[in-house]
Scaffold this motif. Structure first.
Motif, mmCIF file in Angstrom:
data_model
loop_
_atom_site.group_PDB
_atom_site.id
_atom_site.type_symbol
_atom_site.label_atom_id
_atom_site.label_comp_id
_atom_site.label_asym_id
_atom_site.label_seq_id
_atom_site.Cartn_x
_atom_site.Cartn_y
_atom_site.Cartn_z
ATOM 1 N N TRP A 147 22.074 69.953 35.177
ATOM 2 C CA TRP A 147 22.533 70.919 36.178
ATOM 3 C C TRP A 147 23.912 70.541 36.704
ATOM 4 O O TRP A 147 24.171 69.394 37.050
ATOM 5 C CB TRP A 147 21.514 70.961 37.323
ATOM 6 C CG TRP A 147 21.899 71.917 38.432
ATOM 7 C CD1 TRP A 147 22.321 73.194 38.308
ATOM 8 C CD2 TRP A 147 21.882 71.616 39.834
ATOM 9 N NE1 TRP A 147 22.565 73.744 39.556
ATOM 10 C CE2 TRP A 147 22.305 72.796 40.506
ATOM 11 C CE3 TRP A 147 21.552 70.502 40.583
ATOM 12 C CZ2 TRP A 147 22.404 72.868 41.897
ATOM 13 C CZ3 TRP A 147 21.645 70.561 41.965
ATOM 14 C CH2 TRP A 147 22.073 71.752 42.608
ATOM 15 N N SER A 148 24.803 71.506 36.751
ATOM 16 C CA SER A 148 26.192 71.244 37.140
ATOM 17 C C SER A 148 26.318 70.830 38.596
ATOM 18 O O SER A 148 27.335 70.262 38.996
ATOM 19 C CB SER A 148 27.040 72.503 36.879
ATOM 20 O OG SER A 148 26.527 73.605 37.630
ATOM 21 N N GLY A 149 25.285 71.120 39.394
ATOM 22 C CA GLY A 149 25.348 70.738 40.808
ATOM 23 C C GLY A 149 25.161 69.256 41.040
ATOM 24 O O GLY A 149 25.428 68.752 42.148
ATOM 25 N N TRP B 182 23.009 64.223 32.726
ATOM 26 C CA TRP B 182 22.796 63.948 31.303
ATOM 27 C C TRP B 182 22.563 65.278 30.606
ATOM 28 O O TRP B 182 22.489 66.330 31.249
ATOM 29 C CB TRP B 182 21.655 62.946 31.108
ATOM 30 C CG TRP B 182 20.271 63.521 31.108
ATOM 31 C CD1 TRP B 182 19.632 64.102 32.152
ATOM 32 C CD2 TRP B 182 19.367 63.563 30.003
ATOM 33 N NE1 TRP B 182 18.381 64.501 31.784
ATOM 34 C CE2 TRP B 182 18.180 64.173 30.460
ATOM 35 C CE3 TRP B 182 19.424 63.137 28.677
ATOM 36 C CZ2 TRP B 182 17.091 64.388 29.627
ATOM 37 C CZ3 TRP B 182 18.338 63.337 27.861
ATOM 38 C CH2 TRP B 182 17.175 63.949 28.328
ATOM 39 N N LYS B 183 22.439 65.290 29.308
ATOM 40 C CA LYS B 183 22.415 66.552 28.566
ATOM 41 C C LYS B 183 21.135 67.339 28.751
ATOM 42 O O LYS B 183 21.070 68.526 28.377
ATOM 43 C CB LYS B 183 22.643 66.280 27.081
ATOM 44 C CG LYS B 183 21.571 65.414 26.447
ATOM 45 C CD LYS B 183 21.861 65.150 24.983
ATOM 46 C CE LYS B 183 20.779 64.287 24.340
ATOM 47 N NZ LYS B 183 21.055 64.035 22.909
ATOM 48 N N THR C 49 13.405 55.845 29.685
ATOM 49 C CA THR C 49 13.937 55.564 28.342
ATOM 50 C C THR C 49 14.552 56.798 27.697
ATOM 51 O O THR C 49 15.505 56.690 26.923
ATOM 52 C CB THR C 49 12.825 55.021 27.422
ATOM 53 O OG1 THR C 49 11.762 55.982 27.333
ATOM 54 C CG2 THR C 49 12.273 53.716 27.964
ATOM 55 N N LEU C 50 14.047 57.977 28.011
ATOM 56 C CA LEU C 50 14.567 59.210 27.420
ATOM 57 C C LEU C 50 15.910 59.588 28.010
ATOM 58 O O LEU C 50 16.819 60.038 27.291
ATOM 59 C CB LEU C 50 13.561 60.347 27.624
ATOM 60 C CG LEU C 50 13.945 61.731 27.075
ATOM 61 C CD1 LEU C 50 14.097 61.682 25.556
ATOM 62 C CD2 LEU C 50 12.891 62.765 27.468
ATOM 63 N N THR C 51 16.070 59.409 29.314
ATOM 64 C CA THR C 51 17.264 59.913 30.003
ATOM 65 C C THR C 51 18.322 58.850 30.269
ATOM 66 O O THR C 51 19.488 59.185 30.492
ATOM 67 C CB THR C 51 16.872 60.517 31.359
ATOM 68 O OG1 THR C 51 16.322 59.483 32.189
ATOM 69 C CG2 THR C 51 15.838 61.617 31.187
ATOM 70 N N GLY C 52 17.909 57.577 30.287
ATOM 71 C CA GLY C 52 18.849 56.521 30.658
ATOM 72 C C GLY C 52 19.120 56.460 32.138
ATOM 73 O O GLY C 52 20.105 55.848 32.569
#
Length: 872
Positions: free
Chosen positions: A176-178, A185-186, A542-545
């Motif tokens: 989310w750009s906010g 992250w993506k 682990t998925l997002t860091g």
């Protein structure tokens, strides 16, 4: 329940049903249906779960070639049982019926069990479709996650579910750009998230659930069986009989009894209710206020979770996360747990002195301390000697009779058990009423009535410590022995006494064994759900860091200062501890913060062993059941004492300051965790740490030989700090290390003794492009022909010379250097070798002299007050 405060303390009554409700709501489920079908389901399902766990832990599946599942399948079946019981045993809302199970709950429970165990009954299909899940896979995964979160909410409350939802929100909406750029992250699609969290062993079915299904269930079952057999009441009465005659005897007995039951109980809340029902009213009777009586019981009970061998399931998780053996975990935990308990006994003693309590014993302050330490040491020596002797007998039997040795030793254990029961049958069984606690026989008499309860504990310790069996196998055989005891102890007593029906006694034992297995399984419902939800959190990290983002945030707040960093980690642990179970709290905090503390310590020149950081997170996570306003153990104790829950919680937190002090100390002084410490030094460390902790307790309690003045309390705390960290003052006048140029690396590596380490400072860039400037300990193993060979063979690292610089040329795959996260092309800036300086123990002398000065001042003041007849 809170008693009317207008009643005298000794008239406060405890409603046993209310106490059972507290334990049920927190641990086993508050649902108590009236219809026969529902009651049977709630009786047979946990029984089948317990039988299943014993089956998969036994060698029978492999012998018979039936019922063999892999680790992932066993985890899924384990979670399926837990989710099903969470729905049928725990009401969804406070307004939900307790006396029946609505039909919609049955439907949801069955769907929850099916989705939670999906990886078991369609393992082959899911494994083939790894990375490209089918629509059915995604539906089952999505439903499974939602129902798992709801199962955790029912059995543990909203906080754990809330933390998991926060991480899931970041998984799906982290792009989310906010959001600030630093945390963006993506993002992940539903398919990617479900594949990672629910269809592989990276999330729910990961390490935590594996530990729950493989080890923890069996230890909780062992404790439930031991308690069902009567061991809890036996240890309680033994402690009261031995200590009840001292000043504040019931409070001291509460500490010891909670230590004993904490070894076999998986829940601090159940520990509070089990022992507190007896100890709290008796503490009030001798003069403790309701808040203090409850606080003593709470502090004692949570310390049981610190004590090996179980440590609230964290011991087994630590073996997986840190990568060390179970024996090493027990070794690191034993000294802090022991000195923490002795200090709590001393705190209770000082509280009794401050309140002017009297006992039938004339034992003085110093006599009491020496007696307590002597008793503990003798108990450890006897237990250790017994285990060592058993090991020698096994070795001799193996040499003499070979393959038959196991059968002979099992027969010997059974003979010892029958002899112990025969010995116990010569005396009446222990009375379990509160009134009996006030008129107990001598401790020697009580000791003889339950010697057979000690045998399974010794068996567990023998298998773990001497035979070095896995924790799961050790708990399995110990639980089997407990089942034998439950099935036969009543029948054997009836036989030896020559009264009563042996058949009826055996049937009663059969019923007790079944009830013990059911109690153990129901105690696991919330813990298994917590392990599953903790897997969601760890998988999200682990998925997002996000772990690295949070680490950078905490590092920014601390300004790179290690002590400030530790303080923030402690605060995070305590905040999470207000709602999460200790085990889940440990998993979350250690997965986020452990690596950061190690890295920041290295940048500050302090090599912090990973196990020390994990113990730090564990110790602060354990405050979950104390910290107001959510400390459930404090609420349980207040229900018994009739005191205010918040006052009880704050008082318990004050008593537990010594527990909160220890983690900071063993980060900077790893000797307290017996890391790289030999037997002789271990004894010395224990004695010094114990003296330091007692001085700290005296300083914070404001009482030593008499009431302390403020400057005396400050001096006692200062002396305690000096004994805990003598290196702090030595480092101010003499540096710990001297630096050598990197060009001397091979010469220094060759000179390091066997199994020593080389301390190097390196600079470089991480994979993310962040600058690194940290210190590392390179293990060098046995002495070799030259430094180059030792570094390559033992540390898994090679260097090259380039323009006068020493550069990392190669890092061996899976080797120690790679595990330290050292990377290619880093530069070795300098080598640090221990400097020649005076021993740090020299600072013990002024510290002990200051203690002597305080003691002299207080002794003179006390003698003067005694001569004048005034209160000291």
């Amino acid at each position: 329940m809170r008693e009317d405060q207008t009643k005298p303390d000794n008239e406060a009554q405890v409603d046993d049903n209310n106490l059972e409700d507290i334990v049920a709501e927190a641990d086993t489920g508050a649902r108590n249906p009236e219809d026969a079908f529902s009651r049977r389901v709630l009786w047979y399902t946990p029984l089948v779960w317990a039988v299943y766990q014993l089956w998969i832990a036994s060698p029978l599946p492999f012998i018979l070639g039936f019922g063999v599942w892999n680790d992932t399948q066993t985890r899924a079946i384990h979670l399926g049982f837990a989710v099903f019981l969470a729905f049928v045993a725990f009401p969804g809302l406070r307004s939900s019926p307790r006396n029946r199970i609505p039909w919609i709950t049955w439907v949801v429970a069955l769907v929850g069990a099916a989705t939670a165990s999906y990886l078991a009954w369609d393992y082959a299909g899911v494994s083939i479709r790894t990375g490209v899940p089918s629509t059915r896979d995604l539906i089952m995964a999505g439903l499974g996650m939602v129902l798992l979160l709801e199962a955790a909410r029912r059995s543990l409350g909203f906080p754990l579910m809330g933390v998991a939802l926060f991480f899931l929100a970041y998984v799906f909406f982290g792009s989310w750009s906010g959001l600030p750029d630093v945390v963006q992250w993506k993002g992940a699609s539903f398919q990617k998230a479900m594949s990672h969290l629910m269809l592989t062993t990276e999330g729910v079915y990961g390490v935590a659930l594996g530990v729950s299904s493989g080890f923890v269930f069996l230890f909780v079952l062992f404790g439930a069986l031991l308690n069902q057999a009567g061991a809890g009441n036996y240890f309680l009465q033994l402690a009261f009989s031995a200590l009840g005659h001292l000043r504040g005897g019931p409070a001291k007995a509460a500490v010891i009894a909670s230590a004993a039951t904490g070894l076999i109980s998986g829940s601090s809340i159940a520990n509070v209710v089990t022992t507190g029902t007896f100890t709290i009213p008796l503490m009030k009777k001798v003069g403790f206020s309701p808040a203090k009586a409850g606080a003593v019981e709470v502090s004692s009970s949570i310390n049981g979770v610190l004590t090996p061998p179980v440590m609230g399931a964290v011991a087994f998780l630590m073996t997986e996360y840190v990568g060390i053996s179970y024996i090493e975990v027990v070794k690191t935990a034993i000294v802090p747990a022991a000195i923490s308990y002795v200090a709590l006994v001393y705190i209770v003693h000082l509280e009794a002195l401050k309140m002017g309590m009297k006992g039938t014993s004339t034992m003085g302050n110093v006599q009491f301390l020496l007696g307590a330490i002597f008793t503990i040491c003798i108990s450890i020596v006897i237990a250790g000697g017994t285990l060592w002797l058993a090991g020698q007998i096994v070795t001799l039997a193996d040499a003499v009779i070979g393959p038959m040795s196991t059968s002979v030793l099992v027969a010997g254990l059974l003979v010892a058990y029958v002899a112990a029961v025969r010995f116990a049958a010569q005396r009446d069984d222990l009375d379990t009423s509160l009134e009996s606690m006030q008129h107990l026989p001598p401790a020697s008499v009580i000791l003889k009535t339950g010697l057979h309860y000690i045998l399974p504990i010794l068996l567990l310790m023998y298998l773990l410590m001497i035979e070095r069996k896995s924790p799961g196998l050790s708990a399995f055989w110990s639980s089997c022995f407990m089942l034998v005891i439950l099935l036969t102890q009543d029948a054997l007593k009836a036989f030896f006494r020559g009264d009563g029906s042996k058949t009826a006694a055996f049937l009663h034992g059969l019923s007790e064994a079944a009830e013990g297995m059911i109690a153990g399984a129901r105690n696991m419902v919330g813990l298994a759900a917590a392990m599953g939800v903790a897997g969601i959190i760890v998988g999200s990290v682990t998925l997002t860091g996000i772990g690295q983002v949070m680490a950078e945030f905490v590092e920014f707040l601390s300004g790179g200062n290690l002590l400030a960093m530790l303080f923030f980690v402690a605060v995070i642990s305590i905040i999470l501890g207000m709602g999460l179970p200790t085990t889940a709290n440990y998993i979350v905090v250690s997965s986020l913060m452990a690596g950061v503390v190690v890295e920041l310590g290295a940048q500050n020149g302090l090599i912090v062993p990973l196990v020390a950081v994990h113990m730090f997170c564990f110790y602060f996570g354990i405050m979950a059941d104390v910290t107001p306003p959510v400390g459930l153990a404090s609420f349980a104790a207040a229900a018994i004492s009739g005191g205010d829950p918040l006052k009880t919680g704050f008082q318990a937190f004050f008593y537990s300051i010594r527990t909160a002090l220890l983690p900071f100390l063993f980060i900077f002084n790893t000797d307290l965790l017996l890391i790289d410490v030999g037997p002789v030094k271990a004894i010395f460390v224990f004695i010094v740490a114990l003296i330091a902790m007692l001085l700290f307790a005296a300083g914070t309690m404001g009482y030593f030989l008499t009431r302390s003045r403020i400057y005396e309390s400050v001096l006692l705390v200062f002396c305690a700090f000096t004994l805990f960290r003598p290196d702090f003052f030595l480092n101010q006048i003499a540096p710990e290390f001297e630096t050598r140029p990197a060009t001397e690396m091979y010469t220094l590596a060759e000179a390091v003794p066997d199994n020593g380490t080389l301390r190097v400072r390196m600079v470089g860039e991480s994979l993310e492009g962040d600058p690194i400037d940290a210190r590392y300990l390179l293990p060098l193993g046995a002495t070799g022909p030259d430094g180059v060979t030792r570094l390559m063979d033992s540390a898994g690292i090679e260097f090259r010379e380039e323009e006068g610089k020493t550069i990392v040329d190669m890092v061996g795959f899976g080797g120690p250097a790679e595990q330290l996260m050292i990377d290619f092309d880093w530069e070795v800036v300098e080598i640090e070798v221990p400097a020649e300086r005076p021993p740090q123990e020299i600072f013990y002398i002024p510290a002990l002299l200051l203690v002597g000065l305080v003691a002299l001042l207080q002794r003179r003041r006390k003698d003067k007050f005694d001569a004048e007849g005034a209160p000291a």
